[in-house]
Design an enzyme around this catalytic site. Structure first.
Site, PDB file in Angstrom:
ATOM      1  CB  CYS A 116      -0.967  -0.013   1.173  1.00 24.67           C
ATOM      2  SG  CYS A 116      -2.105  -1.392   1.025  1.00 24.67           S
ATOM      3  CG  HIS A 257      -3.413   3.164   1.833  1.00 19.88           C
ATOM      4  ND1 HIS A 257      -3.680   2.863   0.522  1.00 19.88           N
ATOM      5  CD2 HIS A 257      -3.600   2.017   2.540  1.00 19.88           C
ATOM      6  CE1 HIS A 257      -4.014   1.593   0.438  1.00 19.88           C
ATOM      7  NE2 HIS A 257      -3.978   1.048   1.643  1.00 19.88           N
ATOM      8  CG  ASN A 287      -6.692  -1.073   0.298  1.00 14.35           C
ATOM      9  OD1 ASN A 287      -5.961  -0.521  -0.511  1.00 14.35           O
ATOM     10  ND2 ASN A 287      -6.236  -1.647   1.400  1.00 14.35           N
TER      11      ASN A 287
HETATM   12  O1  UT7 Z   1      -4.114  -1.703   3.017  1.00 14.92           O
HETATM   13  C1  UT7 Z   1      -3.042  -2.356   3.622  1.00 14.92           C
HETATM   14  C2  UT7 Z   1      -3.067  -2.137   5.087  1.00 14.92           C
HETATM   15  N1  UT7 Z   1      -4.243  -2.725   5.621  1.00 14.92           N
HETATM   16  C3  UT7 Z   1      -4.873  -2.087   6.572  1.00 14.92           C
HETATM   17  O2  UT7 Z   1      -4.507  -1.014   6.961  1.00 14.92           O
HETATM   18  C4  UT7 Z   1      -6.031  -2.814   7.180  1.00 14.92           C
HETATM   19  C5  UT7 Z   1      -5.910  -2.793   8.669  1.00 14.92           C
HETATM   20  N2  UT7 Z   1      -6.938  -3.566   9.303  1.00 14.92           N
HETATM   21  C6  UT7 Z   1      -8.183  -3.141   9.350  1.00 14.92           C
HETATM   22  O3  UT7 Z   1      -8.498  -2.092   8.823  1.00 14.92           O
HETATM   23  C7  UT7 Z   1      -9.174  -3.975  10.098  1.00 14.92           C
HETATM   24  O4  UT7 Z   1      -8.563  -4.850  10.990  1.00 14.92           O
HETATM   25  C8  UT7 Z   1     -10.070  -4.821   9.199  1.00 14.92           C
HETATM   26  C9  UT7 Z   1     -10.909  -3.860   8.376  1.00 14.92           C
HETATM   27  C10 UT7 Z   1      -9.280  -5.703   8.229  1.00 14.92           C
HETATM   28  C11 UT7 Z   1     -10.932  -5.696  10.088  1.00 14.92           C
HETATM   29  O5  UT7 Z   1     -11.430  -4.925  11.122  1.00 14.92           O
HETATM   30  P1  UT7 Z   1     -11.637  -5.577  12.575  1.00 14.92           P
HETATM   31  O6  UT7 Z   1     -11.889  -4.418  13.480  1.00 14.92           O
HETATM   32  O7  UT7 Z   1     -10.504  -6.468  12.860  1.00 14.92           O
HETATM   33  O8  UT7 Z   1     -12.876  -6.426  12.348  1.00 14.92           O
HETATM   34  P2  UT7 Z   1     -14.277  -6.187  13.020  1.00 14.92           P
HETATM   35  O9  UT7 Z   1     -14.164  -6.341  14.496  1.00 14.92           O
HETATM   36  O10 UT7 Z   1     -14.853  -4.934  12.492  1.00 14.92           O
HETATM   37  O11 UT7 Z   1     -15.084  -7.390  12.463  1.00 14.92           O
HETATM   38  C12 UT7 Z   1     -14.666  -8.689  12.660  1.00 14.92           C
HETATM   39  C13 UT7 Z   1     -15.913  -9.555  12.730  1.00 14.92           C
HETATM   40  C14 UT7 Z   1     -15.619 -11.003  12.650  1.00 14.92           C
HETATM   41  O12 UT7 Z   1     -16.584 -11.681  13.424  1.00 14.92           O
HETATM   42  P3  UT7 Z   1     -16.215 -12.234  14.878  1.00 14.92           P
HETATM   43  O13 UT7 Z   1     -15.063 -13.158  14.657  1.00 14.92           O
HETATM   44  O14 UT7 Z   1     -15.833 -11.009  15.667  1.00 14.92           O
HETATM   45  O15 UT7 Z   1     -17.466 -12.883  15.315  1.00 14.92           O
HETATM   46  C15 UT7 Z   1     -15.841 -11.349  11.215  1.00 14.92           C
HETATM   47  O16 UT7 Z   1     -16.207 -12.678  11.012  1.00 14.92           O
HETATM   48  O17 UT7 Z   1     -16.732  -9.242  11.593  1.00 14.92           O
HETATM   49  C16 UT7 Z   1     -16.936 -10.427  10.837  1.00 14.92           C
HETATM   50  N3  UT7 Z   1     -16.868 -10.068   9.434  1.00 14.92           N
HETATM   51  C17 UT7 Z   1     -17.939  -9.829   8.665  1.00 14.92           C
HETATM   52  N4  UT7 Z   1     -19.258  -9.830   8.900  1.00 14.92           N
HETATM   53  C18 UT7 Z   1     -20.084  -9.537   7.873  1.00 14.92           C
HETATM   54  C19 UT7 Z   1     -15.754  -9.907   8.705  1.00 14.92           C
HETATM   55  N5  UT7 Z   1     -16.079  -9.587   7.453  1.00 14.92           N
HETATM   56  C20 UT7 Z   1     -17.417  -9.539   7.402  1.00 14.92           C
HETATM   57  C21 UT7 Z   1     -18.328  -9.239   6.363  1.00 14.92           C
HETATM   58  N6  UT7 Z   1     -19.635  -9.239   6.656  1.00 14.92           N
HETATM   59  N7  UT7 Z   1     -17.918  -8.937   5.114  1.00 14.92           N
END
Ligand code: UT7
Length: 332
Positions: A116, A257, A287
């Protein structure tokens, strides 16, 4: 003491995205997700997907727009620096393929692999050729076909990414304190475990096993990446502003980004910026890895949000880990 012979200024910018949209409604039919969740938790409504062709084709389209809009002869380009993690093939570089497609016959160049931060690092590298006097016109590209390395059965990642290309032209400027003023780049290789694509390289060459194990897709430990990204991007952006004797009030536009609005908000808050100072378009593109920043610059210019003399802070964080902040005084 000023070590630079010349100063590098961005004098043109353009972007290109494929027509095909992948909307949240489309994704609802592919994985267990819904529009409300994606919109509220990720801030993304739609992404663009390249159906035919490769990363260099998108970059070529962006170059054509830039050359036409700014009346530039491709033969004038001396160097191409191309940030991408989705080159058309392992070799030759996407740069070589782009050169052949666009008639930049007098240019040499190379790809930069920095995930990125691909565009941000490429901009810094390109500026060195201008500043040292070895090149007059450098084309800096950020383009990625993320759809080629995303697993569309994994709801964690498939909703995040899109395909796009952006390009800027760097030229010498005679004006004092205009152009690329300062940069702060870091890497932390210990972050490799949290964001990578394990298959296809020399460690895990392609085989039936690597395909079966889905090793040719983006792997992301989102929570870990998030923590490092918040810290890395906030610190890098604040540092570049402070060490140049500026405050948030001096920033005309923050161009981060586009991975996660919460990461962007933390960095903006750290610099004391208001919402109107922050460029955001993650809702329409997702992204797009190396393409996010040049798309933001291109849209900011075309909508009048970016004008000559504005102080711009560019910031990125990504796989590697890589981290970058760049201070620019807009030149046109
Ligand atoms: O670009 C390169 C650099 N990358 C970044 O900067 C990304 C950095 N990371 C992030 O921005 C975040 O960690 C993510 C966007 C990748 C994920 O965010 P998160 O805060 O870790 O996730 P969350 O708590 O918002 O959601 C996680 C939950 C999970 O469920 P459990 O395990 O907590 O029950 C997932 O299974 O959300 C669930 N989930 C979804 N639910 C519905 C994940 N994707 C989906 C989805 N629809 N598409």
């Amino acid at each position: 003491m000023e070590k630079k012979k010349f100063r590098a200024a961005i004098t043109a910018v353009a972007h290109w995205v494929p027509d095909k949209l992948l909307t949240n409604a489309d994704l609802e039919k592919m994985v267990d997700t819904n529009d409300e969740w994606i919109t509220s938790r990720r801030g993304i409504k739609e992404r663009h997907i390249l159906e035919k062709g490769a990363t260099s084709d998108m970059a070529a389209e962006a170059c054509k727009i830039l050359f036409e809009k700014h009346n530039i002869n491709p033969e004038e380009i001396d160097v191409i620096v191309f940030g991408t993690v989705t080159p058309d093939m392992m070799f030759p570089s996407a740069t070589c393929l782009l050169q052949a497609k666009t008639g930049m016959t007098n240019a040499w160049g190379f790809d930069v692999s920095a995930a990125c931060c691909g565009f941000a690092y490429s901009l810094v590298v390109g500026a060195q050729f201008i500043e040292s006097g070895t090149a007059k016109k450098v084309l800096v590209v950020g383009a990625d076909k993320m759809s080629s390395i995303v697993d569309y059965t994994d709801r964690n990642t498939c909703i995040l990414f899109g395909d796009a290309a952006g390009v800027v032209l760097l030229e010498r400027t005679e004006e004092k304190n205009v152009g690329i003023l300062d940069f702060y780049n870091t890497i932390d290789g210990n972050g490799a475990q949290y964001l990578n694509m394990p298959g296809g390289g020399s460690l895990n060459p392609p085989s039936h096993e690597t395909v079966d194990k889905k090793m040719h897709y983006v792997f992301q430990d989102g929570k870990n990446v998030y923590q490092y990204a918040v810290k890395g991007m906030s610190e890098a952006s604040a540092l570049i502003v402070e060490r140049n004797g500026l405050t948030g009030k001096d920033v005309g536009l923050f161009v981060p980004h586009q991975a996660n609005k919460r990461i962007i908000d933390s960095a903006a808050q750290r610099m004391g910026l208001s919402e109107s100072q922050v460029m955001l378009n993650i809702d329409r593109y997702g992204n797009t890895t190396a393409a996010t920043i040049p798309i933001c610059l291109s849209e900011a210019v075309s909508t009048g949000r970016l004008k000559k003399g504005d102080i711009v802070v560019i910031a990125a964080f990504g796989g590697g880990f890589t981290c970058s902040s760049i201070l620019v005084k807009w030149a046109y």
